[in-house]
Motif scaffolding. Structure first.
Motif, PDB file in Angstrom:
ATOM      1  N   GLN A 275       0.841  -1.204   0.000  1.00  0.00           N
ATOM      2  CA  GLN A 275       0.000   0.000   0.000  1.00  0.00           C
ATOM      3  C   GLN A 275       0.870   1.245   0.000  1.00  0.00           C
ATOM      4  OE1 GLN A 275      -2.205   0.458   3.928  1.00  0.00           O
ATOM      5  NE2 GLN A 275      -1.082  -1.416   4.327  1.00  0.00           N
ATOM      6  N   PHE A 276       0.242   2.364  -0.350  1.00  0.00           N
ATOM      7  CA  PHE A 276       0.958   3.641  -0.387  1.00  0.00           C
ATOM      8  C   PHE A 276       1.099   4.179   1.034  1.00  0.00           C
ATOM      9  CE2 PHE A 276       1.272   8.222  -0.668  1.00  0.00           C
ATOM     10  CZ  PHE A 276       2.262   8.371  -1.622  1.00  0.00           C
ATOM     11  N   ARG A 277       2.311   4.535   1.427  1.00  0.00           N
ATOM     12  CA  ARG A 277       2.568   5.107   2.749  1.00  0.00           C
ATOM     13  C   ARG A 277       3.252   6.458   2.590  1.00  0.00           C
ATOM     14  NH1 ARG A 277      -0.482   2.747   6.720  1.00  0.00           N
ATOM     15  NH2 ARG A 277      -0.040   0.536   6.955  1.00  0.00           N
ATOM     16  N   MET A 278       2.471   7.523   2.805  1.00  0.00           N
ATOM     17  CA  MET A 278       3.000   8.880   2.607  1.00  0.00           C
ATOM     18  C   MET A 278       4.288   9.170   3.387  1.00  0.00           C
ATOM     19  SD  MET A 278       3.167  11.811   1.348  1.00  0.00           S
ATOM     20  CE  MET A 278       1.770  12.096   0.282  1.00  0.00           C
ATOM     21  N   PRO A 279       4.387   8.803   4.686  1.00  0.00           N
ATOM     22  CA  PRO A 279       5.626   9.142   5.397  1.00  0.00           C
ATOM     23  C   PRO A 279       6.871   8.523   4.753  1.00  0.00           C
ATOM     24  CG  PRO A 279       3.902   8.621   6.962  1.00  0.00           C
ATOM     25  CD  PRO A 279       3.379   8.232   5.597  1.00  0.00           C
ATOM     26  N   THR A 280       6.720   7.349   4.116  1.00  0.00           N
ATOM     27  CA  THR A 280       7.892   6.751   3.461  1.00  0.00           C
ATOM     28  C   THR A 280       8.194   7.487   2.154  1.00  0.00           C
ATOM     29  OG1 THR A 280       6.756   5.066   2.085  1.00  0.00           O
ATOM     30  CG2 THR A 280       7.197   4.497   4.392  1.00  0.00           C
TER      31      THR A 280
ATOM     32  N   LEU B  27       7.860  10.573   1.736  1.00  0.00           N
ATOM     33  CA  LEU B  27       8.583  11.790   2.132  1.00  0.00           C
ATOM     34  C   LEU B  27      10.040  11.498   2.451  1.00  0.00           C
ATOM     35  CD1 LEU B  27       6.025  13.433   4.606  1.00  0.00           C
ATOM     36  CD2 LEU B  27       6.470  14.058   2.221  1.00  0.00           C
ATOM     37  N   ASN B  28      10.342  10.233   2.654  1.00  0.00           N
ATOM     38  CA  ASN B  28      11.686   9.894   3.129  1.00  0.00           C
ATOM     39  C   ASN B  28      12.332   8.781   2.320  1.00  0.00           C
ATOM     40  OD1 ASN B  28      13.992  10.013   4.718  1.00  0.00           O
ATOM     41  ND2 ASN B  28      13.145   8.650   6.283  1.00  0.00           N
ATOM     42  N   GLY B  29      12.446   9.017   1.012  1.00  0.00           N
ATOM     43  CA  GLY B  29      13.309   8.153   0.207  1.00  0.00           C
ATOM     44  C   GLY B  29      12.639   6.998  -0.498  1.00  0.00           C
ATOM     45  N   ASN B  30      11.361   6.743  -0.243  1.00  0.00           N
ATOM     46  CA  ASN B  30      10.691   5.631  -0.921  1.00  0.00           C
ATOM     47  C   ASN B  30      10.011   6.193  -2.178  1.00  0.00           C
ATOM     48  OD1 ASN B  30       9.463   3.236  -1.590  1.00  0.00           O
ATOM     49  ND2 ASN B  30       7.945   3.307   0.056  1.00  0.00           N
ATOM     50  N   GLU B  31      10.658   6.019  -3.324  1.00  0.00           N
ATOM     51  CA  GLU B  31      10.255   6.747  -4.534  1.00  0.00           C
ATOM     52  C   GLU B  31       8.812   6.550  -4.956  1.00  0.00           C
ATOM     53  OE1 GLU B  31      12.846   6.247  -7.891  1.00  0.00           O
ATOM     54  OE2 GLU B  31      14.499   7.141  -6.750  1.00  0.00           O
ATOM     55  N   THR B  32       8.308   5.312  -4.860  1.00  0.00           N
ATOM     56  CA  THR B  32       6.920   5.066  -5.274  1.00  0.00           C
ATOM     57  C   THR B  32       5.946   5.280  -4.118  1.00  0.00           C
ATOM     58  OG1 THR B  32       7.007   2.753  -4.648  1.00  0.00           O
ATOM     59  CG2 THR B  32       7.682   3.283  -6.902  1.00  0.00           C
TER      60      THR B  32
END
Ligand code: GDD
Ligand code: MG
Length: 195
Positions: A67-72, A74-79
């Protein structure tokens, strides 16, 4: 072990939107009886959580979610997409009732026996949350729908069924990089549940 006495002098709510961020000002009493200097810490309260790894001993597979996780994001997780074991916040339920509900909503499986394996504070310097960890066996007959999470909450959860060996490789390559998920995959490894 010295257990400090705690004197809380103020609690300020910095943000109270979806969850609550507080600033706590306090001091601790040292072993010599003296009170230490006043200090402040911010604590983000989003309740407690529960997480479960479903595993199938016959097929040697596990069920995970993506699933999409906004905090990640914001911190380096491109997708922004993150692979995780099924998890949810407790609401008013106890941890086992919560994880049964979340398992059904997110993965579509109605599991029978769930086993609690441990509990852990995941970010103790800043987040109050205590997470309860479970494992459960699953089989195809227990699948009651396709999963995906709650539509109104726009969860859009993709259900992944992977060979355990592949999930282990994905931890090594960094394709799986969610803490609670790694802890549960390693629990299955250490206890040889899929050998
Ligand atoms: N509108 C809004 N919705 C939010 C917000 N934060 C979370 N939500 C929504 O609230 C729902 C919570 O879903 P759960 O399945 O109960 O929780 P979770 O997000 O999967 O949380 C689990 O994983 C977290 C990350 O690893 C854990 O921290 C947590 O304890 C739990 O295990 C999701 O639909 C999420 O998008 C917010 O700030 N605003
Ligand atoms: Mg969830």
């Amino acid at each position: 072990m010295y257990i400090p006495e705690v004197k809380t002098t103020s609690i300020e709510v910095l943000s109270d939107n979806w969850f609550t961020l507080r600033k706590i000002t306090f001091s601790l009493r040292h072993p010599d009886g003296q009170w230490g200097a006043s200090q402040s810490r911010e604590a983000y309260d989003r309740g407690n959580g529960a997480v479960i790894l479903l595993y199938n001993p016959q097929k040697k597979t596990v069920v995970l979610t993506r699933q999409f996780r906004m905090p990640t994001y914001l911190n380096g997780n491109e997708t922004g997409l993150l692979i995780e074991a099924c998890a949810g916040l407790l609401d008013q339920d106890d941890a086992e009732a919560c994880i049964r509900r979340e398992t059904e909503e997110e993965t579509g499986y109605r599991v029978h026996n769930v086993q609690k394996v441990f509990e852990a504070y995941m970010s103790p310097g800043s987040v109050t949350e205590l997470v309860y960890f479970f494992v459960a066996e699953y089989s195809e007959e227990q699948r009651i729908h396709g999963g995906g999470g709650v539509a109104e909450e726009q969860e859009n959860i993709e259900v992944l069924e992977l060979p355990f060996t592949q999930a282990v490789r994905m931890m090594q390559t960094g394709e799986i990089r969610d803490g609670k998920t790694i802890m549960l995959l390693q629990y299955v490894q250490i206890n040889r549940l899929l050998e």
